[in-house]
Scaffold this active site. Structure first.
Site, PDB file in Angstrom:
ATOM      1  N   GLY A   1      -2.832  78.289 -59.757  1.00 40.81           N
ATOM      2  CA  GLY A   1      -3.189  79.499 -58.988  1.00 40.81           C
ATOM      3  C   GLY A   1      -4.638  79.880 -59.245  1.00 40.81           C
TER       4      GLY A   1
ATOM      5  N   ARG B   1     -19.866  77.656 -62.182  1.00 42.16           N
ATOM      6  CA  ARG B   1     -21.335  77.807 -62.212  1.00 42.16           C
ATOM      7  C   ARG B   1     -21.882  77.557 -63.611  1.00 42.16           C
ATOM      8  NH1 ARG B   1     -24.263  82.454 -63.506  1.00 42.16           N
ATOM      9  NH2 ARG B   1     -26.289  82.693 -62.496  1.00 42.16           N
TER      10      ARG B   1
ATOM     11  N   ARG C   1      -1.553  72.794 -56.852  1.00 44.01           N
ATOM     12  CA  ARG C   1      -0.615  72.380 -57.897  1.00 44.01           C
ATOM     13  C   ARG C   1      -0.168  70.971 -57.486  1.00 44.01           C
ATOM     14  NH1 ARG C   1       1.178  78.064 -57.297  1.00 44.01           N
ATOM     15  NH2 ARG C   1       0.346  79.150 -59.118  1.00 44.01           N
TER      16      ARG C   1
ATOM     17  N   ASP D   1      -1.456  77.168 -68.008  1.00 40.74           N
ATOM     18  CA  ASP D   1      -0.792  76.242 -68.941  1.00 40.74           C
ATOM     19  C   ASP D   1      -0.301  74.962 -68.268  1.00 40.74           C
ATOM     20  OD1 ASP D   1       1.165  77.607 -67.608  1.00 40.74           O
ATOM     21  OD2 ASP D   1       2.454  77.920 -69.359  1.00 40.74           O
TER      22      ASP D   1
ATOM     23  N   THR E   1      -6.375  82.220 -65.386  1.00 36.37           N
ATOM     24  CA  THR E   1      -5.119  82.699 -64.785  1.00 36.37           C
ATOM     25  C   THR E   1      -5.074  84.213 -64.861  1.00 36.37           C
ATOM     26  OG1 THR E   1      -2.721  82.856 -65.065  1.00 36.37           O
ATOM     27  CG2 THR E   1      -3.941  82.170 -67.004  1.00 36.37           C
ATOM     28  N   ILE E   2      -4.533  84.821 -63.818  1.00 34.48           N
ATOM     29  CA  ILE E   2      -4.406  86.282 -63.859  1.00 34.48           C
ATOM     30  C   ILE E   2      -3.292  86.721 -64.806  1.00 34.48           C
ATOM     31  CG2 ILE E   2      -5.310  86.600 -61.513  1.00 34.48           C
ATOM     32  CD1 ILE E   2      -2.336  87.216 -60.674  1.00 34.48           C
ATOM     33  N   ASP E   3      -2.423  85.774 -65.196  1.00 36.28           N
ATOM     34  CA  ASP E   3      -1.209  86.159 -65.933  1.00 36.28           C
ATOM     35  C   ASP E   3      -1.444  86.488 -67.413  1.00 36.28           C
ATOM     36  OD1 ASP E   3       0.019  85.563 -63.549  1.00 36.28           O
ATOM     37  OD2 ASP E   3       0.686  83.577 -64.171  1.00 36.28           O
TER      38      ASP E   3
ATOM     39  N   ASP F   1      -1.105  84.574 -69.917  1.00 34.21           N
ATOM     40  CA  ASP F   1       0.074  84.076 -70.639  1.00 34.21           C
ATOM     41  C   ASP F   1      -0.264  82.892 -71.540  1.00 34.21           C
ATOM     42  OD1 ASP F   1      -0.525  82.405 -68.560  1.00 34.21           O
ATOM     43  OD2 ASP F   1       1.531  82.104 -67.903  1.00 34.21           O
TER      44      ASP F   1
ATOM     45  N   ARG G   1       4.084  85.984 -63.219  1.00 34.91           N
ATOM     46  CA  ARG G   1       5.064  84.902 -63.431  1.00 34.91           C
ATOM     47  C   ARG G   1       6.034  85.303 -64.534  1.00 34.91           C
ATOM     48  NH1 ARG G   1       4.683  79.761 -61.408  1.00 34.91           N
ATOM     49  NH2 ARG G   1       2.484  80.006 -60.983  1.00 34.91           N
TER      50      ARG G   1
ATOM     51  N   GLY H   1      -0.500 105.546 -66.078  1.00 37.29           N
ATOM     52  CA  GLY H   1       0.455 106.560 -66.541  1.00 37.29           C
ATOM     53  C   GLY H   1       1.843 106.355 -65.964  1.00 37.29           C
ATOM     54  N   ALA H   2       2.235 105.096 -65.769  1.00 33.76           N
ATOM     55  CA  ALA H   2       3.573 104.830 -65.205  1.00 33.76           C
ATOM     56  C   ALA H   2       4.643 105.399 -66.128  1.00 33.76           C
ATOM     57  CB  ALA H   2       3.769 103.324 -65.036  1.00 33.76           C
ATOM     58  N   GLU H   3       5.699 105.926 -65.530  1.00 31.80           N
ATOM     59  CA  GLU H   3       6.775 106.532 -66.316  1.00 31.80           C
ATOM     60  C   GLU H   3       7.620 105.449 -66.997  1.00 31.80           C
ATOM     61  OE1 GLU H   3       5.570 107.835 -63.566  1.00 31.80           O
ATOM     62  OE2 GLU H   3       5.137 109.863 -64.260  1.00 31.80           O
TER      63      GLU H   3
ATOM     64  N   ARG I   1      -4.695  88.464 -56.786  1.00 33.57           N
ATOM     65  CA  ARG I   1      -5.383  87.221 -57.122  1.00 33.57           C
ATOM     66  C   ARG I   1      -6.785  87.133 -56.514  1.00 33.57           C
ATOM     67  NH1 ARG I   1      -1.159  82.818 -57.187  1.00 33.57           N
ATOM     68  NH2 ARG I   1      -2.341  81.727 -55.597  1.00 33.57           N
TER      69      ARG I   1
HETATM   70  O1  F6P Z   1       0.032  82.155 -61.993  1.00 32.88           O
HETATM   71  C1  F6P Z   1      -0.575  83.026 -61.103  1.00 32.88           C
HETATM   72  C2  F6P Z   1       0.413  83.569 -60.117  1.00 32.88           C
HETATM   73  O2  F6P Z   1      -0.262  84.454 -59.248  1.00 32.88           O
HETATM   74  C3  F6P Z   1       1.636  84.247 -60.731  1.00 32.88           C
HETATM   75  O3  F6P Z   1       1.370  85.555 -61.172  1.00 32.88           O
HETATM   76  C4  F6P Z   1       2.613  84.152 -59.590  1.00 32.88           C
HETATM   77  O4  F6P Z   1       3.948  84.146 -60.068  1.00 32.88           O
HETATM   78  C5  F6P Z   1       2.286  82.835 -58.946  1.00 32.88           C
HETATM   79  O5  F6P Z   1       0.955  82.525 -59.330  1.00 32.88           O
HETATM   80  C6  F6P Z   1       2.392  82.824 -57.449  1.00 32.88           C
HETATM   81  O6  F6P Z   1       2.144  81.532 -57.008  1.00 32.88           O
HETATM   82  P1  F6P Z   1       1.948  81.155 -55.470  1.00 32.88           P
HETATM   83  O7  F6P Z   1       0.605  81.667 -55.048  1.00 32.88           O
HETATM   84  O8  F6P Z   1       2.011  79.668 -55.458  1.00 32.88           O
HETATM   85  O9  F6P Z   1       3.028  81.826 -54.718  1.00 32.88           O
END
Ligand code: F6P
Length: 327
Positions: free
Chosen positions: A15, A25, A76, A107, A130-132, A134, A176, A190-192, A260
């Site tokens: 992703g 760059r 991918r 990963d 990665t935005i995750d 993780d 993910r 400030g989510a509950e 993203r």
């Molecule tokens: O790993 C980045 C991510 O945006 C996850 O947060 C999300 O689960 C997944 O990719 C979504 O993948 P796709 O763009 O293939 O639907």
């Protein structure tokens, strides 16, 4: 003493995440600074297999540091996880003379790089893109900061309308299997309630808490749910909430891929630049097959084989903070 690297291939994989362009760059310009040749591998491992590999120059990466997405495109690629696919990729790289690779991705991408580096004599360096967030061995992954700020901006806006109508919102964010985007954006808005996959979700506790809030006329509530939460996504949560709190005006918002895209934050541009620079130095000075990270503001190098296994942990203190602050 490792062989001298002279031609580096750089690619983005998995992703996309905001800041990947800043990392590309940095790799290109640091490589050129050190007199190396740089090649862009298009669409991740797919481009390696299909020989879609292009020479890159300083100008190829002009005017991209501020742009989301990735100029090298990404994919991918299942074929790379088969021996034959990797052999094709190796033959293509060998023909050009590429003798070092920088993989910017998550990963899954590192898993590919780890297998490849073991099988063939081409060292690989991973940059966590990665935005995750993780991935262990780094405080930051390229793109997380931007994604979480996008989520914060969106949740703030949703709260405005929730407040106007006295509504209960269930908001699903990406990540993910990881709950970092939910945790950070939830605390910052400030989510509950925040539901994340790293902790078993106690729906009964959530329902009781919302019912108690309803009794004291606190009708505006934001529940931030990570898409990978064990109870399910926002729709599953909303279904039960609607059943048990029929008087609440419940709405669902799925933030989705908006998280993203967009121009990378200053932090993402900075870490991407530092990591891209460090990746080239790793290849030059024989620190091979590692993931470059930043821990406590210092560069940190994790062997790829470890980087693919380790996950970041979420400390209980974060969740305690959520409970105390969101009353
Ligand atoms: O790993 C980045 C991510 O945006 C996850 O947060 C999300 O689960 C997944 O990719 C979504 O993948 P796709 O763009 O293939 O639907």
């Amino acid at each position: 003493m490792a062989n001298k690297v002279t031609k580096i291939g750089v690619m983005t994989s998995g992703g996309d995440s905001p800041g990947m362009n800043a990392a590309i760059r940095a790799v290109v310009r640091t490589g050129i600074y050190y007199g190396l040749e740089i090649f862009g591998i298009m669409r991740g491992y797919s481009g390696m297999i299909e020989n879609d590999i292009v020479p890159m120059h300083s100008r190829s990466v002009a005017n991209i540091i501020q742009r989301g997405g990735t100029v090298l495109k990404t994919a991918r690629c299942k074929e790379f996880f088969e021996k034959e696919g990797r052999k094709k990729a190796y033959d293509n790289l060998k023909q050009i003379g590429v003798d070092g690779i920088v993989v910017i991705g998550g990963d899954g991408s590192f898993r590919g790089a780890d297998i490849f580096a073991r099988e063939y004599d081409i060292p690989c360096i991973g940059l966590p893109g990665t935005i995750d967030k993780d991935i262990a061995g780094t405080d930051f992954t390229i793109g997380f900061d931007t994604a979480v700020n996008t989520a914060v901006e969106a949740i703030d806006k949703i709260r405005d309308t929730a407040d106007a109508h006295d509504r209960l919102f269930i908001i699903e964010v990406m990540g993910r299997d990881a709950g970092y985007i939910a945790l950070h954006s939830g605390i910052a808005t400030g989510a509950e309630h925040i539901l994340i996959p790293e902790r078993k979700t106690d729906m009964e506790e959530l329902i009781l808490s919302l019912q108690e809030k309803e009794k004291r006329k606190k009708l505006v509530n934001m529940v931030v749910v990570a898409e990978g939460d064990d109870f399910g996504g926002a729709y599953e949560v909303a279904k039960l909430v609607k059943e048990r709190l029929p008087n609440a005006e419940t709405r669902v918002a799925i933030l989705g891929h908006i998280q993203r895209g967009g121009s990378p934050s200053c932090l993402d541009r900075l870490i991407a630049s530092r990591m891209g620079y460090a990746a080239v130095e790793c290849l030059m000075y024989g620190r091979h097959n590692v993931m470059v990270g930043i821990l406590n503001n210092k560069m940190h190098y994790t062997p790829l084989e470890k980087a693919v296994k380790a996950k970041q942990r979420i400390s209980d203190e974060w969740l305690k903070i959520v409970k105390i602050l969101a009353s």
